[in-house]
Design a protein around this motif. Structure first.
Motif, short mmCIF file in Angstrom:
data_model
loop_
_atom_site.label_atom_id
_atom_site.label_comp_id
_atom_site.label_asym_id
_atom_site.label_seq_id
_atom_site.Cartn_x
_atom_site.Cartn_y
_atom_site.Cartn_z
N LYS A 191 0.83 -1.21 0.00
CA LYS A 191 0.00 0.00 0.00
C LYS A 191 0.86 1.26 0.00
N ASP A 304 -6.48 0.86 -3.70
CA ASP A 304 -6.66 -0.52 -3.22
C ASP A 304 -6.30 -1.58 -4.25
N THR A 474 -14.35 -4.12 1.11
CA THR A 474 -13.31 -4.21 0.08
C THR A 474 -12.47 -5.45 0.35
N HIS A 476 -9.32 -7.47 1.27
CA HIS A 476 -8.08 -7.23 2.01
C HIS A 476 -7.78 -8.45 2.88
#
Length: 488
Positions: A191, A304, A474, A476
């Motif tokens: 990230k 993302d 989302t 992850h």
């Protein structure tokens, strides 16, 4: 009750409140008009209206959808209804009547439709955070022009060469500090690196202090994407809007600096970032404020997608020793060749690694970085014998297609070798959406993932700790994918 259960229960209550709030504001069509439309379709000789259920009053089927999304089998909501009603069915989720499709051909037809038939659909909170002039919301000629300018630059060899240099610098700075005595949280590393690359490609921000300030405000901003659509001081939406205002001011200062420099330079200076490209455009519609706002909005999909792609690739490779071996050998061979010839690595070197690209493709298929895409019908549309009624939402659920035995043998098995014979250019593989709104940064996502994997496997061996993929809201990793490394 454990933490995950508490979070799930909280999410249920959150979505219930959102839906009720939307009802109060009239976002749902009246049940009488829907019944009238359905009766008109089903009692005529027109194409069939998809079967299905609108669920409970007000709530629809949102709670069951969210419950499935949080599970280890997120597509179970779709699978159950597909068996009952077929690959295209009606439902009512997130406060709106929705036609859900797990059919690859129907999805492709909708995503390739122009703005006279379908327009993007986002929850009210997202629309408020983006604004009416966002590239993610505008349609027609304005969208085509903006998308074309940005897309051409993102695909340019000049930017790809810059990204190779930047990735090498940022990865070296990070990996040099990795310790063999403590875990490396791969999701956090990817990230951080991806955000630096993104910020430089969009607005040429590379000073550490400016990057940290931008990243801090951006995290506040995206925290509001799944919040209640209530805007007054103290609410998450209000905090997110304030964070965006700060970022816009920061980007506007950068634009002003570019304009001052531009006045001193001769014409024909090569664009270094997306802002430069847009400033070169002669259209009066592209104001500095509009450009600044859109730079923030463009960070949303990029923030993302690349880190998740990288993290999932490492996760799947860690669980597949044979695939990891093949990918490592391929990248070590490239490294040996470059050391022998004394040449640097170019962007096309990374993208020409055949097995590495198959691993990335298979990661996109299994990982489903983008779970689905939503549109809103502007008129009654007939596709493959189904009618999608005007005013209804259309949900192309890409995950179900990518994990469907109709299109893939053993779909839940990570198998990069399947792409030796399978064509990526089919309706059954659409990890970045499709049509005029196909993600313009898809080539860069592949490039960044390729570079990251190359540096990782040529510098380290590792063992990954057990971790779980969370798919909602989302995608992850639950524990950020900790890995224990050994230098080669």
């Amino acid at each position: 009750m454990d933490t995950s259960s508490s979070f799930l229960l909280f999410s249920f209550f959150l979505f219930v409140i959102v839906i009720i709030f939307n009802k109060i504001n009239g976002l749902r069509s009246s049940s009488a008009s829907k019944k009238k439309f359905i009766d008109r379709i089903t009692h005529s000789h027109r194409p069939k209206f998809p079967q299905g259920s609108l669920g409970w009053p007000v709530l629809g089927e949102t709670i069951e959808f969210v419950s499935s999304a949080y599970s280890d089998h997120p597509e179970s909501f779709m699978d159950k209804r597909r068996l009952m009603y077929g690959r295209v069915f009606k439902s009512h989720i997130f406060g709106t009547a929705t036609i859900v499709s797990t059919d690859a051909e129907v999805n492709k037809a909708v995503l390739q439709s122009d703005s006279t038939a379908f327009v993007p659909f986002y929850p009210k909170t997202v629309r408020e955070l983006m604004g009416k002039s966002s590239i993610l919301l505008i349609n027609g000629s304005s969208h085509r022009r903006f998308h074309g300018l940005v897309g051409s630059f993102l695909k340019s060899p000049l930017l790809k060469a810059q990204i190779v240099r930047d990735m090498h610098t940022f990865l070296s700075e990070s990996m040099d500090l990795w310790s063999e005595d403590q875990p490396v949280f791969l999701q956090d590393v990817s990230k951080t690196v991806a955000f630096k690359v993104l910020a430089k490609a969009l607005i040429s921000v590379d000073k550490e202090e400016e990057l940290e300030e931008l990243k801090e405000e951006f995290e506040k901003f995206i925290s509001g994407l799944m919040s209640l659509p209530i805007n007054f001081p103290g609410t998450q939406l209000h905090r997110s809007l304030q964070a965006k205002k700060k970022m816009v001011k920061q980007v506007e200062k950068i634009i002003e600096g570019k304009m001052r420099a531009k006045n001193k330079e001769e014409d024909g200076v090569i664009a270094k970032d997306v802002v430069d490209v847009l400033l070169k455009d002669s259209s009066e519609n592209l104001t500095h404020n509009l450009i600044a706002n859109n730079m923030i909005d463009m960070m949303i999909p990029g923030h993302d997608s690349v880190p998740v792609l990288i993290t999932l690739a490492v996760k799947f490779l860690s669980d597949s020793p044979s695939a990891l071996h093949f990918l490592t050998e391929e990248n070590m061979e490239l490294k040996r060749l470059k050391e022998l010839t004394g040449e640097p690595l170019y962007w096309n070197d990374y993208l020409s690694l055949p097995f590495t690209q198959k691993v990335i493709t298979e990661t996109l298929r299994m990982g489903n970085v983008i779970t689905g895409v939503m549109r809103k019908a502007l008129k009654d549309v007939e596709i493959k014998g189904y009618v999608i009624p005007k005013g209804w939402c259309f949900f192309a659920y890409l995950r179900s297609v990518h994990l469907d035995e109709l299109y893939y043998d053993s779909p839940y098995k990570f198998n990069p070798w399947r792409w030796q014979e399978k064509d990526m250019n089919t309706s059954s593989f659409s990890p970045f959406g499709g049509g005029q709104r196909l993600c313009p940064g898809l080539d860069l996502a592949r490039l960044e993932a390729s570079i990251f994997l190359h540096h990782l496997v040529t510098r380290f061996r590792w063992i990954a700790e057990e971790d779980t993929i969370i798919n909602f809201p989302t995608v992850h990793m639950k524990n950020k994918l900790p890995i224990w490394i050994k230098r080669r």
